[in-house]
Motif scaffolding. Structure first.
Motif, PDB file in Angstrom:
ATOM      1  N   ARG A  23      63.871  21.143 -26.943  1.00 50.51           N
ATOM      2  CA  ARG A  23      63.648  19.814 -27.870  1.00 50.51           C
ATOM      3  C   ARG A  23      64.670  19.209 -28.462  1.00 50.51           C
ATOM      4  N   GLN A  24      66.078  19.840 -28.285  1.00 52.75           N
ATOM      5  CA  GLN A  24      67.187  19.327 -28.725  1.00 52.75           C
ATOM      6  C   GLN A  24      67.905  18.665 -27.775  1.00 52.75           C
ATOM      7  N   PRO A  25      67.960  17.283 -27.433  1.00 48.48           N
ATOM      8  CA  PRO A  25      68.874  16.686 -26.389  1.00 48.48           C
ATOM      9  C   PRO A  25      70.096  17.038 -26.416  1.00 48.48           C
ATOM     10  N   GLU A  26      70.782  16.985 -27.501  1.00 45.37           N
ATOM     11  CA  GLU A  26      72.232  17.254 -27.562  1.00 45.37           C
ATOM     12  C   GLU A  26      72.530  18.372 -26.996  1.00 45.37           C
ATOM     13  N   GLN A  29      72.237  19.016 -23.385  1.00 44.69           N
ATOM     14  CA  GLN A  29      73.471  18.352 -22.798  1.00 44.69           C
ATOM     15  C   GLN A  29      74.639  19.340 -22.895  1.00 44.69           C
ATOM     16  N   GLU A  44      56.971  17.819 -27.493  1.00 48.13           N
ATOM     17  CA  GLU A  44      58.465  18.222 -27.261  1.00 48.13           C
ATOM     18  C   GLU A  44      58.883  19.052 -26.274  1.00 48.13           C
ATOM     19  N   TYR A  80      59.158  16.500 -23.399  1.00 49.19           N
ATOM     20  CA  TYR A  80      60.358  15.810 -23.589  1.00 49.19           C
ATOM     21  C   TYR A  80      61.441  16.973 -23.072  1.00 49.19           C
ATOM     22  N   TYR A 101      64.469  15.681 -21.011  1.00 44.43           N
ATOM     23  CA  TYR A 101      66.167  15.932 -21.388  1.00 44.43           C
ATOM     24  C   TYR A 101      66.739  16.877 -20.379  1.00 44.43           C
ATOM     25  N   CYS A 102      66.295  17.929 -20.118  1.00 41.39           N
ATOM     26  CA  CYS A 102      66.922  19.019 -19.064  1.00 41.39           C
ATOM     27  C   CYS A 102      67.115  18.231 -17.655  1.00 41.39           C
ATOM     28  N   GLN A 119      67.360  15.040 -17.431  1.00 36.95           N
ATOM     29  CA  GLN A 119      68.418  13.919 -17.249  1.00 36.95           C
ATOM     30  C   GLN A 119      69.976  14.406 -17.475  1.00 36.95           C
ATOM     31  N   ALA A 120      69.737  15.654 -18.277  1.00 32.35           N
ATOM     32  CA  ALA A 120      71.201  16.194 -18.438  1.00 32.35           C
ATOM     33  C   ALA A 120      71.813  16.629 -16.950  1.00 32.35           C
TER      34      ALA A 120
END
Ligand code: HXC
Length: 280
Positions: A77-80, A83, A124, A128, A132-133, A135-136
């Motif tokens: 759930r933590q995009p940063e 990344q 999330e 989400y 996020y994963c 996209q990273a």
């Protein structure tokens, strides 16, 4: 000291030699089955989980089979944080070939009283987090000339499934994301597919599917062992519960060159379960 040979699987030894795979939620249940098979086939598997005890146990089990494995604590759930983990894999291992978006959260709860935070938590993690994963992973996979992303869907959103508005909405989103990213990222030779597992009575799934009393919802993961055995015999068209290995085999197929012309597909692996009419 020599390491014991990995048990034989239907796939040839060394199929994924030299490849790097990231499996989210890969320390338990279906995720552990996937991590184990990918490592057995020669991939270096990075297992991500929120829970350090899960990571430690999974790492030890795969090491004991002679697999190459490392672990990282991660909340998808933590995009940063996602990344940073993916960048860390690229720096340390030089590539990322296979991303398995397996992490999921789920529980039965009435929609009328589902709290905003409960709705948000499941969306999330399941939807989400998958985005996020993915996209990273994109720039790493694009740079190296391709990759495979394998998402985890479900079948419950193919019809109405009371008490699961959050998870069915999230997984419908995962299906849409799978198809869209497959087309959008095909020029980069990133194949994006999904697997929709049927009932697999892992500890986590049985916990998530514990029904509130008098819910009126089909009792998939019936609480008693007798009902479990009865379901296996009569409730599933192919006459048994699924196993993490059933899903892992589909992941390995899609990760291998056998899947080279497959993208945007959602594979139901459920013994015919969702197609069969079931009594409550
Ligand atoms: C109602 C609930 C609830 C429940 C949690 N919540 N459980 N509401 N009924 N049974 C609410 C909480 O009250 C809180 O809202 C919000 O959800 C977040 O809960 P937390 O415990 O604070 O969140 P967190 O620690 O981040 O945990 C996330 C989780 C948890 C999703 C709630 O269950 C989890 O981590 N699950 C991961 C493991 C898992 O579920 N595996 C099974 C996947 S099976 P408030 O408003 O009180 O703050 C699967 C489908 C398979 O995905 C399909 C096969 C057919």
């Amino acid at each position: 000291m020599s390491t014991p040979p990995a048990p034989t699987s239907i796939f040839r030894a060394g199929l994924l030699e030299g490849q790097v795979a990231l499996v989210t939620g890969g320390g338990t249940g279906i995720g552990l089955g996937i991590s184990t098979l990918l490592a057995d086939l020669g991939a270096h598997v990075v297992i991500a989980s929120r829970k350090p005890p899960h990571l430690e146990a999974a790492e030890a089990a795969i090491r004991a089979r002679g697999g190459a494995v490392s672990t990282v604590a991660l909340d998808v759930r933590q995009p940063e944080a996602v990344q940073a983990v993916v960048n860390g894999i690229a720096d340390r291992l030089g590539r990322l070939d296979v991303l398995v978006n397996n992490a999921a959260g789920n529980f039965y709860a009435p929609s009328a009283t589902l709290s905003p935070n409960a709705w948000k938590s499941v969306l999330e993690i399941d939807l989400y987090g998958t985005f996020y994963c993915s996209q990273a992973a994109y720039p790493v996979m694009a740079r190296q000339g391709g990759g495979r992303i394998i998402n985890t869907s479900m079948t419950l959103h193919y019809r109405g499934w009371p008490l699961m508005a959050h998870a069915t909405a999230a997984k419908a989103g995962v299906d849409a994301l799978t198809r869209t990213l497959a087309v959008e990222w095909a020029p980069q030779r990133i194949r994006v597919n999904a697997i929709a597992p049927g009932p697999i009575p892992t500890e986590g799934v049985r916990k998530a599917f514990a029904l509130p009393p008098d819910s009126g919802v089909p009792d998939i993961f019936a609480a008693t062992e007798a009902r479990m055995a009865e379901y296996a015999r009569t409730g599933n068209p192919l006459g048994r519960w699924g196993t993490p290995e059933d899903i892992a085999n589909m992941v390995a197929f899609l990760a291998s060159p056998a899947g080279d012309w497959i993208t945007g597909a959602i594979f139901v692996v459920d013994g015919g379960d969702w197609l069969a009419k079931r009594e409550g």
